[in-house]
Design a protein around this motif. Structure first.
Motif, PDB file in Angstrom:
ATOM      1  N   LYS A   1       8.061  -5.884 -12.126  1.00 38.81           N
ATOM      2  CA  LYS A   1       7.976  -6.830 -13.241  1.00 38.81           C
ATOM      3  C   LYS A   1       9.224  -7.713 -13.305  1.00 38.81           C
ATOM      4  CE  LYS A   1       5.142  -3.889 -16.270  1.00 38.81           C
ATOM      5  NZ  LYS A   1       5.084  -3.228 -17.595  1.00 38.81           N
ATOM      6  N   ILE A   2      10.347  -7.150 -12.904  1.00 43.85           N
ATOM      7  CA  ILE A   2      11.603  -7.916 -12.882  1.00 43.85           C
ATOM      8  C   ILE A   2      11.690  -8.746 -11.615  1.00 43.85           C
ATOM      9  CG2 ILE A   2      14.118  -7.718 -12.792  1.00 43.85           C
ATOM     10  CD1 ILE A   2      13.869  -5.201 -14.514  1.00 43.85           C
ATOM     11  N   THR A   3      11.325  -8.139 -10.482  1.00 42.01           N
ATOM     12  CA  THR A   3      11.456  -8.836  -9.196  1.00 42.01           C
ATOM     13  C   THR A   3      10.595 -10.086  -9.141  1.00 42.01           C
ATOM     14  OG1 THR A   3      11.892  -6.720  -8.104  1.00 42.01           O
ATOM     15  CG2 THR A   3      11.316  -8.583  -6.690  1.00 42.01           C
ATOM     16  N   GLU A   4       9.369 -10.030  -9.667  1.00 44.55           N
ATOM     17  CA  GLU A   4       8.495 -11.199  -9.575  1.00 44.55           C
ATOM     18  C   GLU A   4       9.060 -12.390 -10.334  1.00 44.55           C
ATOM     19  OE1 GLU A   4       4.629 -10.245 -11.038  1.00 44.55           O
ATOM     20  OE2 GLU A   4       5.252 -10.061 -13.134  1.00 44.55           O
ATOM     21  N   LYS A   5       9.893 -12.131 -11.340  1.00 38.58           N
ATOM     22  CA  LYS A   5      10.501 -13.214 -12.101  1.00 38.58           C
ATOM     23  C   LYS A   5      11.604 -13.927 -11.320  1.00 38.58           C
ATOM     24  CE  LYS A   5       9.559 -11.378 -16.716  1.00 38.58           C
ATOM     25  NZ  LYS A   5      10.143 -10.980 -18.019  1.00 38.58           N
ATOM     26  N   ARG A   6      11.991 -13.368 -10.166  1.00 41.32           N
ATOM     27  CA  ARG A   6      13.007 -14.011  -9.335  1.00 41.32           C
ATOM     28  C   ARG A   6      12.433 -15.160  -8.506  1.00 41.32           C
ATOM     29  NH1 ARG A   6      15.834  -8.515  -6.846  1.00 41.32           N
ATOM     30  NH2 ARG A   6      16.677  -7.711  -8.814  1.00 41.32           N
ATOM     31  N   SER A   7      11.144 -15.399  -8.631  1.00 44.88           N
ATOM     32  CA  SER A   7      10.508 -16.458  -7.836  1.00 44.88           C
ATOM     33  C   SER A   7      11.173 -17.799  -8.113  1.00 44.88           C
ATOM     34  CB  SER A   7       9.013 -16.550  -8.183  1.00 44.88           C
ATOM     35  OG  SER A   7       8.366 -15.321  -7.974  1.00 44.88           O
ATOM     36  N   SER A   8      11.718 -18.410  -7.061  1.00 44.34           N
ATOM     37  CA  SER A   8      12.325 -19.731  -7.227  1.00 44.34           C
ATOM     38  C   SER A   8      11.273 -20.771  -7.559  1.00 44.34           C
ATOM     39  CB  SER A   8      13.069 -20.127  -5.948  1.00 44.34           C
ATOM     40  OG  SER A   8      14.179 -19.294  -5.726  1.00 44.34           O
ATOM     41  N   ILE A   9      10.148 -20.701  -6.848  1.00 43.59           N
ATOM     42  CA  ILE A   9       9.012 -21.577  -7.130  1.00 43.59           C
ATOM     43  C   ILE A   9       7.733 -20.764  -7.010  1.00 43.59           C
ATOM     44  CG2 ILE A   9      10.092 -23.756  -6.424  1.00 43.59           C
ATOM     45  CD1 ILE A   9       8.601 -23.476  -3.739  1.00 43.59           C
ATOM     46  N   VAL A  10       6.692 -21.250  -7.652  1.00 44.97           N
ATOM     47  CA  VAL A  10       5.371 -20.631  -7.589  1.00 44.97           C
ATOM     48  C   VAL A  10       4.393 -21.720  -7.167  1.00 44.97           C
ATOM     49  CG1 VAL A  10       3.609 -19.350  -8.833  1.00 44.97           C
ATOM     50  CG2 VAL A  10       6.020 -19.045  -9.448  1.00 44.97           C
ATOM     51  N   LEU A  11       3.790 -21.555  -5.988  1.00 48.33           N
ATOM     52  CA  LEU A  11       2.827 -22.521  -5.474  1.00 48.33           C
ATOM     53  C   LEU A  11       1.423 -22.025  -5.779  1.00 48.33           C
ATOM     54  CD1 LEU A  11       4.396 -23.287  -1.964  1.00 48.33           C
ATOM     55  CD2 LEU A  11       4.758 -24.489  -4.126  1.00 48.33           C
ATOM     56  N   VAL A  12       0.633 -22.835  -6.475  1.00 48.21           N
ATOM     57  CA  VAL A  12      -0.704 -22.413  -6.909  1.00 48.21           C
ATOM     58  C   VAL A  12      -1.762 -23.368  -6.363  1.00 48.21           C
ATOM     59  CG1 VAL A  12       0.056 -21.180  -8.960  1.00 48.21           C
ATOM     60  CG2 VAL A  12      -0.349 -23.638  -9.103  1.00 48.21           C
ATOM     61  N   ASN A  13      -2.913 -22.800  -6.057  1.00 49.39           N
ATOM     62  CA  ASN A  13      -4.011 -23.566  -5.450  1.00 49.39           C
ATOM     63  C   ASN A  13      -4.831 -24.234  -6.547  1.00 49.39           C
ATOM     64  OD1 ASN A  13      -5.747 -24.593  -3.510  1.00 49.39           O
ATOM     65  ND2 ASN A  13      -6.987 -22.735  -3.444  1.00 49.39           N
ATOM     66  N   SER A  14      -4.238 -25.231  -7.178  1.00 50.64           N
ATOM     67  CA  SER A  14      -4.870 -25.879  -8.316  1.00 50.64           C
ATOM     68  C   SER A  14      -4.680 -27.383  -8.231  1.00 50.64           C
ATOM     69  CB  SER A  14      -4.245 -25.343  -9.620  1.00 50.64           C
ATOM     70  OG  SER A  14      -4.721 -26.053 -10.738  1.00 50.64           O
ATOM     71  N   ASP A  15      -5.650 -28.094  -8.789  1.00 50.58           N
ATOM     72  CA  ASP A  15      -5.523 -29.538  -8.933  1.00 50.58           C
ATOM     73  C   ASP A  15      -6.267 -29.920 -10.207  1.00 50.58           C
ATOM     74  OD1 ASP A  15      -4.852 -32.199  -7.153  1.00 50.58           O
ATOM     75  OD2 ASP A  15      -6.574 -32.496  -8.484  1.00 50.58           O
ATOM     76  N   PHE A  16      -5.628 -30.707 -11.043  1.00 52.15           N
ATOM     77  CA  PHE A  16      -6.179 -30.966 -12.367  1.00 52.15           C
ATOM     78  C   PHE A  16      -7.389 -31.895 -12.352  1.00 52.15           C
ATOM     79  CE2 PHE A  16      -1.768 -29.713 -13.711  1.00 52.15           C
ATOM     80  CZ  PHE A  16      -2.169 -28.487 -14.226  1.00 52.15           C
ATOM     81  N   THR A  17      -7.741 -32.441 -11.201  1.00 50.43           N
ATOM     82  CA  THR A  17      -9.000 -33.175 -11.139  1.00 50.43           C
ATOM     83  C   THR A  17     -10.193 -32.226 -11.213  1.00 50.43           C
ATOM     84  OG1 THR A  17      -9.022 -33.091  -8.716  1.00 50.43           O
ATOM     85  CG2 THR A  17      -7.969 -34.999  -9.740  1.00 50.43           C
ATOM     86  N   MET A  18      -9.958 -30.936 -10.892  1.00 48.22           N
ATOM     87  CA  MET A  18     -11.032 -29.945 -10.878  1.00 48.22           C
ATOM     88  C   MET A  18     -10.841 -28.863 -11.929  1.00 48.22           C
ATOM     89  SD  MET A  18     -11.370 -29.285  -6.772  1.00 48.22           S
ATOM     90  CE  MET A  18     -12.601 -28.024  -7.027  1.00 48.22           C
ATOM     91  N   ASP A  19      -9.617 -28.677 -12.404  1.00 47.52           N
ATOM     92  CA  ASP A  19      -9.299 -27.496 -13.204  1.00 47.52           C
ATOM     93  C   ASP A  19      -8.997 -27.845 -14.653  1.00 47.52           C
ATOM     94  OD1 ASP A  19      -9.501 -25.771 -10.951  1.00 47.52           O
ATOM     95  OD2 ASP A  19      -7.532 -26.446 -10.283  1.00 47.52           O
ATOM     96  N   TYR A  20      -8.817 -26.809 -15.462  1.00 48.88           N
ATOM     97  CA  TYR A  20      -8.521 -26.991 -16.872  1.00 48.88           C
ATOM     98  C   TYR A  20      -7.143 -27.619 -17.071  1.00 48.88           C
ATOM     99  CZ  TYR A  20     -12.363 -23.715 -17.751  1.00 48.88           C
ATOM    100  OH  TYR A  20     -13.581 -23.101 -17.802  1.00 48.88           O
ATOM    101  N   HIS A  21      -7.005 -28.294 -18.201  1.00 44.74           N
ATOM    102  CA  HIS A  21      -5.680 -28.791 -18.574  1.00 44.74           C
ATOM    103  C   HIS A  21      -4.798 -27.604 -18.939  1.00 44.74           C
ATOM    104  CE1 HIS A  21      -2.531 -30.230 -21.334  1.00 44.74           C
ATOM    105  NE2 HIS A  21      -2.565 -31.317 -20.589  1.00 44.74           N
ATOM    106  N   GLN A  22      -3.609 -27.557 -18.335  1.00 47.50           N
ATOM    107  CA  GLN A  22      -2.670 -26.462 -18.589  1.00 47.50           C
ATOM    108  C   GLN A  22      -1.250 -26.965 -18.374  1.00 47.50           C
ATOM    109  OE1 GLN A  22      -3.443 -22.971 -16.239  1.00 47.50           O
ATOM    110  NE2 GLN A  22      -1.820 -21.763 -17.168  1.00 47.50           N
ATOM    111  N   ALA A  23      -0.389 -26.719 -19.340  1.00 50.01           N
ATOM    112  CA  ALA A  23       1.007 -27.148 -19.212  1.00 50.01           C
ATOM    113  C   ALA A  23       1.736 -26.233 -18.240  1.00 50.01           C
ATOM    114  CB  ALA A  23       1.691 -27.115 -20.575  1.00 50.01           C
TER     115      ALA A  23
END
Length: 513
Positions: free
Chosen positions: A237-259
């Motif tokens: 739970k602590i280690t995963e928060k060390r992620s410098s960046i998180v790359l997600v397979n999403s594009d808002f032309t297809m997906d829900y609005h999310q901040a």
């Protein structure tokens, strides 16, 4: 003589330069035993290899190791995990949101337990403790116990990636504000905005998701970390928060609005540009005269041959009764179908992206997998979605709401319903027009999604992490983050003042008497 001297000098310079180049070592921990996830991840590690980095890759698909790209292969993990599901009667094709959430984490737990016993994991454990990885890339879709390798290799920078859209638990890696009242959980089929009853049930689904992830699955993952790396290991739970960046397979032309915060970077569709070779038999079949090509493919985790005799016969009869179209059918056991008419081509494997990119392809019949729907959207191909589990139901729901296709549940599928759905899409031009519009939006990006992913990964490498992207609120307790303590203090002050005023008035009144 002068020419040979210059060539010799140039060769010496190149050797000296190559000796000074530091090739970064990257550990890529794939976690999801799915060929589609492997295809997505493969675009990333292949491009990093082409850019001169050394890759060590945990994989569930057999790949050939070459200098600079080493694979640790885990065979048949998906099949073995699903066998346990079948033994427990959990592998239902269609389920409600509650069952969807529970079964998802049950699958994760079973896969992790089996993976932790694999020789490939032990091979990595046997690396010298002095060995240095400059970066670890972790597919955070599942397999969180593998984050123990971050501490095992001296805490290099961590990049988290997922082909599973924006998983509901991404909020634990980055400070994503999740508003239960506006963002549907992946397990349900709600749109934006939701009505009152949908908001109530959606809040419950998010709470159930949170409970199973944080208090059951992640606790079990910590137990595996303790067994493999020692009881004093840092919690995942602590280690995963060390992620410098998180790359997600999403594009808002297809997906829900999310901040999204700046360290969560959408790279939806990065797999689409991959080169695919079209077999001659498929190329020749598509050249046959017809009104167009229809592709039926249930992806990598759902097989047509496993759907039963009745479903296969219904599909075959439907295609046979539409001789004006050519049908390409991905099927693992073509012989079981017997002799098929000339307008049907049955293949064990098909280059799906290449077929969808051909303008002669008029329709995709699929299971609603995210990668397949992204390809269909990119190439503007209307789709009939037959969802089975996980995010497929929501993916198809988004497609239908966007006017790009129709949904057909497996228990509804017969010769009549399938033909009716095919006719509706092929005869009604609005589906193609809607998908063409979505395609234009999806394609119009400042840079290709794969280039964006590689840019940010290499930026993490070059800077040994990107701490300035991390949210300062990530470790703030929930009650502080949402101002519950401030609200409580304000209420306490108001109540205290109210009581004091009443006491003062009472004292003054009694004194006057």
């Amino acid at each position: 003589m002068l020419h040979s001297t210059v060539k010799c000098f140039s060769a010496i310079v190149l050797i000296l330069l190559s000796a000074t180049i530091q090739c970064e070592n990257i550990l890529f921990l794939q976690t999801t035993p799915s060929r589609s996830h492997h295809i997505w991840n493969k675009q990333i590690f292949n491009r990093l290899y082409e850019n001169g980095h050394n890759l060590t890759i945990l994989t569930f698909e057999q790949e050939q190791s070459i200098p600079g790209k080493s694979f640790f292969y885990v065979p048949r993990l998906y099949a073995r995990t699903m066998a346990e599901f079948a033994a427990e009667n959990n592998a239902e094709s269609v389920m409600g949101p509650i069952g969807n959430i529970i079964n998802m984490y049950s699958f994760y737990e079973k896969a992790s337990r089996l993976l932790a016993q694999e020789p490939a994991i032990q091979h990595l454990m046997n690396y010298p403790k002095t060995f240095k990885f400059d970066l670890i890339i972790h597919d955070f879709t599942m397999g969180q116990f593998l984050l123990g390798f971050v501490e095992r290799f001296g805490n290099p920078p961590l990049v988290s990636v997922s082909a599973f859209n924006i998983p509901s638990y991404t909020m634990h890696l980055a400070d994503i504000p999740v508003r239960f009242t506006t963002l549907p959980n992946y397990a349900c089929e709600y749109g934006q905005p939701m009505n009152f009853l949908e908001r109530i049930s959606n809040m419950f689904y998010w709470m159930l998701d949170f409970y199973h992830r944080q208090f059951k699955f992640m606790v079990a993952e910590d137990g595996r970390v303790g067994e493999l790396f020692g009881n004093n290991s840092t919690s995942v739970k602590i280690t995963e928060k060390r992620s410098s960046i998180v790359l997600v397979n999403s594009d808002f032309t297809m997906d829900y609005h999310q901040a999204l915060p700046p360290n969560v970077i959408p790279v939806g569709g990065l797999h689409i540009s991959r080169p695919e070779k079209v077999p001659q038999i498929i190329s020749d079949f598509m050249d046959m005269p017809s009104k167009g090509v229809v592709l039926l493919s249930f992806g990598t985790n759902v097989q047509s041959e496993g759907l039963g005799k009745n479903i296969n016969e219904a599909i075959l009869k439907t295609f046979t009764n539409l001789p004006e179209y050519n049908f390409i059918w991905k099927h693992g056991d073509p012989e079981s179908l017997g002799t098929v008419p000339p307008n049907i081509l049955v293949q064990k494997w098909i280059p799906q992206g290449a077929i969808l990119s051909d303008p002669r392809t008029k329709l995709l019949i699929g299971h609603g997998g995210l990668l397949g729907l992204q390809e269909a959207t990119w190439y503007g191909v209307p789709t009939i979605g037959i969802p089975f589990f996980a995010d497929q139901l929501q993916n198809v729901d988004k497609l239908v709401r966007g006017g790009g296709g129709l949904r057909l549940f497996l228990d509804e599928l017969d010769e009549n319903t399938l033909k009716q759905a095919i006719d509706s899409i092929l005869l009604d031009k609005s589906y193609q027009q809607n998908m063409a519009a979505r395609s234009r939006l999806f394609r119009k990006q400042p840079q290709p999604p794969l280039e964006r992913a590689i840019f940010w990964i290499e930026k993490v490498l070059n800077n040994k992490g990107l701490p300035y992207l991390a949210s300062p609120t990530q470790d703030i307790p929930f009650y502080q983050l949402y101002g519950i303590d401030l609200i409580g203090a304000t209420i306490l002050i108001i109540v205290t003042i109210h009581i004091l005023c009443k006491l003062a008035l009472s004292f003054s009144f009694n004194k006057q008497i």
